[in-house]
Design an enzyme around this catalytic site. Structure first.
Site, PDB file in Angstrom:
ATOM      1  CG  ASP A 156      -2.263   0.707   0.914  1.00 57.50           C
ATOM      2  OD1 ASP A 156      -2.374   1.391  -0.125  1.00 57.50           O
ATOM      3  OD2 ASP A 156      -3.199   0.590   1.733  1.00 57.50           O
ATOM      4  CD  GLU A 157      -1.899   5.068  -0.670  1.00 57.67           C
ATOM      5  OE1 GLU A 157      -2.061   3.892  -0.272  1.00 57.67           O
ATOM      6  OE2 GLU A 157      -2.849   5.858  -0.828  1.00 57.67           O
ATOM      7  CG  ASP A 198       1.047   2.130   8.631  1.00 55.78           C
ATOM      8  OD1 ASP A 198       0.004   2.520   9.181  1.00 55.78           O
ATOM      9  OD2 ASP A 198       1.806   1.269   9.126  1.00 55.78           O
ATOM     10  CG  ASP A 199      -3.351   8.210   8.022  1.00 56.12           C
ATOM     11  OD1 ASP A 199      -2.711   8.731   8.944  1.00 56.12           O
ATOM     12  OD2 ASP A 199      -4.428   8.709   7.594  1.00 56.12           O
ATOM     13  NE  ARG A 233       0.387   0.126  11.435  1.00 51.07           N
ATOM     14  CZ  ARG A 233       1.495   0.068  12.174  1.00 51.07           C
ATOM     15  NH1 ARG A 233       1.485  -0.596  13.313  1.00 51.07           N
ATOM     16  NH2 ARG A 233       2.601   0.662  11.782  1.00 51.07           N
ATOM     17  CB  THR A 281      -7.404   0.609   5.079  1.00 52.38           C
ATOM     18  OG1 THR A 281      -8.118   1.814   5.309  1.00 52.38           O
ATOM     19  CG2 THR A 281      -7.862  -0.033   3.794  1.00 52.38           C
ATOM     20  CE  LYS A 338      -0.382  10.193   6.383  1.00 55.46           C
ATOM     21  NZ  LYS A 338      -1.658  10.919   6.312  1.00 55.46           N
ATOM     22  N   PRO A 368       1.573  12.035  -6.966  1.00 53.27           N
ATOM     23  CG  PRO A 368       3.373  11.107  -8.132  1.00 53.27           C
ATOM     24  CD  PRO A 368       2.874  11.379  -6.754  1.00 53.27           C
ATOM     25  CD1 TRP A 369      -2.053   7.976  -6.820  1.00 55.85           C
ATOM     26  CD2 TRP A 369       0.121   7.580  -7.128  1.00 55.85           C
ATOM     27  NE1 TRP A 369      -1.533   7.516  -5.630  1.00 55.85           N
ATOM     28  CE2 TRP A 369      -0.209   7.254  -5.791  1.00 55.85           C
ATOM     29  CE3 TRP A 369       1.444   7.399  -7.546  1.00 55.85           C
ATOM     30  CZ2 TRP A 369       0.735   6.770  -4.870  1.00 55.85           C
ATOM     31  CZ3 TRP A 369       2.367   6.923  -6.633  1.00 55.85           C
ATOM     32  CH2 TRP A 369       2.016   6.613  -5.310  1.00 55.85           C
TER      33      TRP A 369
HETATM   34  P1  G4P Z   1      -4.209   2.772   6.414  1.00 58.28           P
HETATM   35  O1  G4P Z   1      -4.851   1.550   6.977  1.00 58.28           O
HETATM   36  O2  G4P Z   1      -3.430   2.466   5.155  1.00 58.28           O
HETATM   37  O3  G4P Z   1      -3.425   3.535   7.428  1.00 58.28           O
HETATM   38  O4  G4P Z   1      -5.345   3.704   5.842  1.00 58.28           O
HETATM   39  P2  G4P Z   1      -6.481   4.544   6.558  1.00 58.28           P
HETATM   40  O5  G4P Z   1      -7.649   3.664   6.787  1.00 58.28           O
HETATM   41  O6  G4P Z   1      -5.945   5.319   7.710  1.00 58.28           O
HETATM   42  O7  G4P Z   1      -6.744   5.585   5.386  1.00 58.28           O
HETATM   43  C1  G4P Z   1      -7.957   5.790   4.733  1.00 58.28           C
HETATM   44  C2  G4P Z   1      -7.691   6.302   3.325  1.00 58.28           C
HETATM   45  O8  G4P Z   1      -6.975   7.526   3.391  1.00 58.28           O
HETATM   46  C3  G4P Z   1      -6.824   5.363   2.491  1.00 58.28           C
HETATM   47  O9  G4P Z   1      -7.248   5.470   1.149  1.00 58.28           O
HETATM   48  C4  G4P Z   1      -5.449   5.991   2.568  1.00 58.28           C
HETATM   49  O10 G4P Z   1      -4.670   5.644   1.433  1.00 58.28           O
HETATM   50  C5  G4P Z   1      -5.827   7.470   2.559  1.00 58.28           C
HETATM   51  N1  G4P Z   1      -4.767   8.312   3.126  1.00 58.28           N
HETATM   52  C6  G4P Z   1      -4.347   8.345   4.400  1.00 58.28           C
HETATM   53  N2  G4P Z   1      -3.377   9.263   4.559  1.00 58.28           N
HETATM   54  C7  G4P Z   1      -3.177   9.811   3.344  1.00 58.28           C
HETATM   55  C8  G4P Z   1      -2.286  10.834   2.855  1.00 58.28           C
HETATM   56  O11 G4P Z   1      -1.486  11.439   3.576  1.00 58.28           O
HETATM   57  N3  G4P Z   1      -2.394  11.153   1.553  1.00 58.28           N
HETATM   58  C9  G4P Z   1      -3.285  10.549   0.714  1.00 58.28           C
HETATM   59  N4  G4P Z   1      -3.287  10.934  -0.558  1.00 58.28           N
HETATM   60  N5  G4P Z   1      -4.124   9.560   1.128  1.00 58.28           N
HETATM   61  C10 G4P Z   1      -4.064   9.214   2.430  1.00 58.28           C
HETATM   62  P3  G4P Z   1      -8.258   4.461   0.502  1.00 58.28           P
HETATM   63  O12 G4P Z   1      -9.583   4.599   1.152  1.00 58.28           O
HETATM   64  O13 G4P Z   1      -7.620   3.116   0.515  1.00 58.28           O
HETATM   65  O14 G4P Z   1      -8.360   5.050  -0.922  1.00 58.28           O
HETATM   66  P4  G4P Z   1      -7.440   4.871  -2.212  1.00 58.28           P
HETATM   67  O15 G4P Z   1      -6.257   4.003  -1.871  1.00 58.28           O
HETATM   68  O16 G4P Z   1      -8.364   4.242  -3.178  1.00 58.28           O
HETATM   69  O17 G4P Z   1      -7.032   6.254  -2.578  1.00 58.28           O
HETATM   70 MG    MG Z   2      -5.309   3.175  -0.106  1.00 57.68          MG
END
Ligand code: G4P
Ligand code: MG
Length: 168
Positions: free
Chosen positions: A93-94, A96-97, A99, A101, A125, A154-155
Site C-alpha cells: 500500500d502507499e 500507513d496512516d 492502519r 484499512t 506516518k 502525483p497519481w
Molecule cells: P491505512 O490503513 O493504510 O493507514 O489507511 P487509513 O484507513 O488510515 O486511510 C484511509 C484512506 O486515506 C486510504 O485510502 C489511505 O490511502 C488514505 N490516506 C491516508 N493518509 C493519506 C495521505 O497522507 N495522503 C493521501 N493521498 N491519502 C491518504 P483508501 O480509502 O484506501 O483510498 P485509495 O487508496 O483508493 O485512494
Molecule cells: Mg489506499
C-alpha cells in the site's frame, strides 16, 4: 493544520528501488504482490520491476455500518480466481496512516491461509495507530517514515505540472 508533502514520481521510484533491495536482502521471496487499490497500485507496479513476481489486486471501500461505529472497511474487489493458500505474499500500500484499512485487509488475507505474509508501505506516518498488525506478519517493510503530515501523490494530481512545481 497538518503539513502537506508533495512527492514526485522520481522520488517514489527511487524509494521503491531502495525498498526492493531491502526486501530482496531479507530473503523474503514473495510468490505474489497483493496491491491494495487504488493507492497501492502504482507502488506495486514499480516494485514488480525489481521483484519480478505477479501482482494481484484487492480493493477496500468504506460503508456506513451504523451510527455508533460509523464507516467500516469492507471488500469491494477481492482475489477473484487467484488462490493464495500456501503462497508467500507481499501486501503493498502507499501509506500507513491510521492502519485501519491495512489491519482489515491483512486479517482478511490471512484467512486465505497464505504460507507467509509480509507488508510493504511506501510511506509510514509516525503517529499513534488505531489498527495493528497480527503477530503472524513476517516483515513490515517501510519505504520512508515521516512525521504526521498529508501526502500528495502525483497519481492524484489533476494538473501534474502544478504538482511538480509544489515539490520544488
Ligand atoms: P491505512 O490503513 O493504510 O493507514 O489507511 P487509513 O484507513 O488510515 O486511510 C484511509 C484512506 O486515506 C486510504 O485510502 C489511505 O490511502 C488514505 N490516506 C491516508 N493518509 C493519506 C495521505 O497522507 N495522503 C493521501 N493521498 N491519502 C491518504 P483508501 O480509502 O484506501 O483510498 P485509495 O487508496 O483508493 O485512494
Ligand atoms: Mg489506499
Amino acid at each position: 493544520m497538518l503539513e502537506t508533502r508533495y512527492f514526485t514520481y522520481n522520488e517514489i521510484h527511487k524509494t521503491l528501488c531502495d525498498s526492493a533491495q531491502k526486501i530482496l536482502n531479507s530473503k523474503f521471496n514473495p510468490d505474489y504482490i497483493v496491491a491494495i487499490g487504488a493507492g497501492g497500485f502504482i507502488p506495486a507496479r514499480i516494485l514488480r520491476t525489481y521483484l519480478k513476481v505477479p501482482i494481484i489486486t484487492v480493493t477496500i471501500a468504506y460503508y456506513d455500518h451504523d451510527k455508533k461505529k460509523g464507516k467500516v472497511p469492507a471488500k469491494q474487489q477481492w482475489l477473484d480466481t487467484v488462490d493464495i493458500s500456501n503462497k508467500k505474499i507481499l501486501v503493498v500500500d502507499e501509506v500507513d496512516d491510521s492502519r485501519i484499512t491495512l489491519e482489515y485487509t491483512v486479517k482478511a488475507l490471512l484467512e486465505e491461509n497464505p504460507s507467509e505474509l509480509s507488508i510493504y508501505v511506501l510511506h509510514n506516518k509516525l503517529r499513534e495507530k488505531e489498527g495493528c498488525f497480527p503477530d503472524s506478519v513476517k516483515h513490515v517493510f517501510v519505504g520512508e517514515n515521516f512525521e504526521n503530515s498529508w501526502f500528495c501523490y502525483p497519481w492524484d494530481a489533476t494538473d501534474i505540472d502544478l504538482h511538480k512545481e509544489k515539490t520544488q
